[in-house]
Every structure is written in C-alpha cells, then in structure tokens.
Design an enzyme around this catalytic site. Structure first.
Site, mmCIF file in Angstrom:
data_model
loop_
_atom_site.group_PDB
_atom_site.id
_atom_site.type_symbol
_atom_site.label_atom_id
_atom_site.label_comp_id
_atom_site.label_asym_id
_atom_site.label_seq_id
_atom_site.Cartn_x
_atom_site.Cartn_y
_atom_site.Cartn_z
ATOM 1 N N ASN A 10 0.872 -1.002 -0.031
ATOM 2 C CA ASN A 10 -0.156 -0.109 0.021
ATOM 3 C C ASN A 10 1.051 1.216 0.067
ATOM 4 O O ASN A 10 1.559 1.577 1.017
ATOM 5 C CB ASN A 10 -0.868 0.026 1.279
ATOM 6 N N LYS A 12 0.111 4.257 -0.425
ATOM 7 C CA LYS A 12 -0.558 5.448 0.371
ATOM 8 C C LYS A 12 -0.368 6.696 -0.522
ATOM 9 O O LYS A 12 -0.367 6.637 -1.671
ATOM 10 C CB LYS A 12 0.184 5.749 1.682
ATOM 11 N N HIS A 103 -9.495 1.132 5.373
ATOM 12 C CA HIS A 103 -8.173 0.982 6.007
ATOM 13 C C HIS A 103 -8.234 1.992 7.319
ATOM 14 O O HIS A 103 -8.932 2.712 7.109
ATOM 15 C CB HIS A 103 -7.054 1.894 4.934
ATOM 16 N N GLU A 176 -5.085 -5.026 10.507
ATOM 17 C CA GLU A 176 -4.047 -3.918 10.897
ATOM 18 C C GLU A 176 -4.283 -3.285 12.231
ATOM 19 O O GLU A 176 -5.112 -2.391 12.164
ATOM 20 C CB GLU A 176 -4.120 -3.052 9.858
ATOM 21 N N GLY A 182 3.346 2.470 12.271
ATOM 22 C CA GLY A 182 4.143 3.677 12.225
ATOM 23 C C GLY A 182 4.391 4.183 13.501
ATOM 24 O O GLY A 182 4.780 5.401 13.794
ATOM 25 N N SER A 222 3.439 -2.270 10.370
ATOM 26 C CA SER A 222 5.051 -2.277 10.403
ATOM 27 C C SER A 222 5.665 -3.586 10.148
ATOM 28 O O SER A 222 6.702 -4.148 10.720
ATOM 29 C CB SER A 222 5.405 -1.810 11.625
ATOM 30 N N GLY A 243 3.044 -1.077 4.375
ATOM 31 C CA GLY A 243 2.855 0.276 4.186
ATOM 32 C C GLY A 243 4.400 0.804 3.725
ATOM 33 O O GLY A 243 4.759 0.655 2.575
#
Length: 262
Positions: A10, A12, A103, A176, A182, A222, A243
């Site tokens: 992803n 983003k 998400h 998730e 993050g 992560s 990500g």
C-alpha cells in the site's frame, strides 16, 4: 485447504511519479525473477495512488502481469456528478483487480464508518474487484481489552450488506492493529496469530468453515523483512499488507523472499 499467500504493498500518498515508475519496474522484475505470477501460491499486489493505475497497467502487461494492481479506496456511487470520486468500474478499466476497503487511515482521517465500509465492500464486489477489508483496533481499544469486540464488529459490518454475494466472490481480510502502524510499537507474532484465528472462527460462523478456510487473512502493521518470518510462519497468517516497506523494492522483495521460503 490451500490459500494463496498475498504480499500486498500500500503506497498510500507516495511516491513522486519517476520514483514510482522505477519502484514498480523493480518490483515486477524481482517478482518475475522469483517465479511469481497471478496464479502462483505466492502473489504480489501493489496499491498505488489513483493516477498511477493506467500508467502501471501498461507496465504490468509488459511484465506479463506478475504483479496485480489494486486501488486504495473506492466510492459506492456508480457514475454521475461525484467530484473527486473513483468507482470500482473505473478502477477495473484502469487495471485494478483489488481494492483496499476500510483502511484505518480512511476510518480515522476521512470519517469512514463501519456502515460505509460495508457499502464499499458491496460496491467492490459489484465491480468484480477483490476487496481487501481492513479491520483493527486502536491502542486505547487494545489496552482496554476490546480487541476481539472491535474486530468482530468491523468484520460483520463489512460483510453483512453483501452477504449473499461475498460468500460467492473473492475476499481478502487484513488485520491491521492501528497501534502498530508507524508507532514503533509492534505486535508480536503471537498477538497477530491470536487475532487471525479469532477472525477465522468468526468467518466460519458467518458462512461456514469451508468458506472461511478459503479467505486469505493478511497482517498489516509495520511489517519488515526483519519481522516477516515470525509472522508468516503461522498457518493462519496468509500474507501481509505492507505500508512503508513497500516503498523500497529491496525491502518489499525481502518480505516476498520470506513468503516464498516460508
């Protein structure tokens, strides 16, 4: 029941065009060199920002579609005066086969609700896209012991509006934990596997064990080459929604290597 292992990136709101094209080329070349295809046991998906889709579709064709494309979101509307919206049919026309739905960033930053996520899953299925339905709890919910309650609520809300269709079509679930995205606070493989088994059981309650065993469950939080092995070795973790590490071909392909050697 053999489920595919899916390694999904992803992007983003990243990266600039030149970097994105190069990144995709490197991922396609790396996946191809490793024998990955759209029908192999381990599959690769990249979900870039919308403007990339048509551009990367052409590159994907040249690379014999070893990497599938996905959207990061979609509208529930079909066609009409919906400025800024992109629907499932348009995603399909520009090469997407998957779409991320619900998400945590869409829920937290854009106000999406359990109900709206359910409508989007239905919209994805109408467009013959594979929805990647995201569920996960915040740090406050985890600390309050509400993890299972939250993910069960999100799961059922996402699936119930399209119940008759979702059990016939393709589906991917991504767990998730918001507190592990993050933040530097990582879920252990045991914590991730516990929630994945819980979700598998809830899917079985929803539409039977045979169906639940066909649904890939991805972990997102992560994921890096350094922790991927511990996560992917569990039989109920069928891949990863990645990500930050998906923005580096080396890191992303490193996770793919773990999946291939698992």
């Amino acid at each position: 029941m053999t489920r595919p292992t899916i390694i999904a990136g992803n992007w983003k709101l990243n990266p600039p065009r030149t970097q994105g094209e190069q990144l995709f080329q490197e991922v396609c070349a790396g996946a191809s060199a490793r024998g990955v295809s759209g029908t192999s046991e381990v599959r690769v998906v990249v979900c870039p920002p919308y403007p990339y889709l048509g551009l990367l579709e052409a590159q994907s064709e040249v690379a014999h579609r070893v990497v599938a494309l996905g959207g990061q979101d979609l509208t529930v509307n079909d066609w009409g005066a919906f400025t800024g919206a992109v629907n499932g049919a348009l995603l399909r026309e520009f090469g997407a086969l998957y779409v991320v739905v619900g998400h945590s960033e869409r829920r937290q930053l854009f106000g999406e609700t359990d109900a709206s996520v359910g409508e989007k899953v239905a919209a994805a299925l109408r467009a013959e896209l594979t929805p990647i339905l995201c569920v996960g709890e915040t740090d406050a919910e985890r600390d309050a012991g509400e993890t299972f309650e939250v993910v069960a609520r999100q799961l059922y809300a996402g699936l119930q509006p399209s119940r008759d269709v979702v059990v016939q079509g393709p589906l991917v679930i991504a767990y998730e934990p918001v507190w592990a995205i993050g933040t530097g606070r990582n879920a252990t493989p045991e914590q991730a596997a516990e929630v994945h088994r819980f979700l598998r059981n809830r899917l079985a309650e929803f539409a039977g064990d045979n169906w639940s065993q066909k649904v890939p469950l991805l972990y997102g939080g992560s994921v890096k080459p350094e922790n991927a092995a511990g996560l992917l070795k569990d039989p109920d973790i069928d891949g990863a929604l990645i990500g930050g590490a998906s923005l580096s071909a080396e890191s992303f392909l490193g996770i793919l290597d773990v999946a291939l050697n698992n």
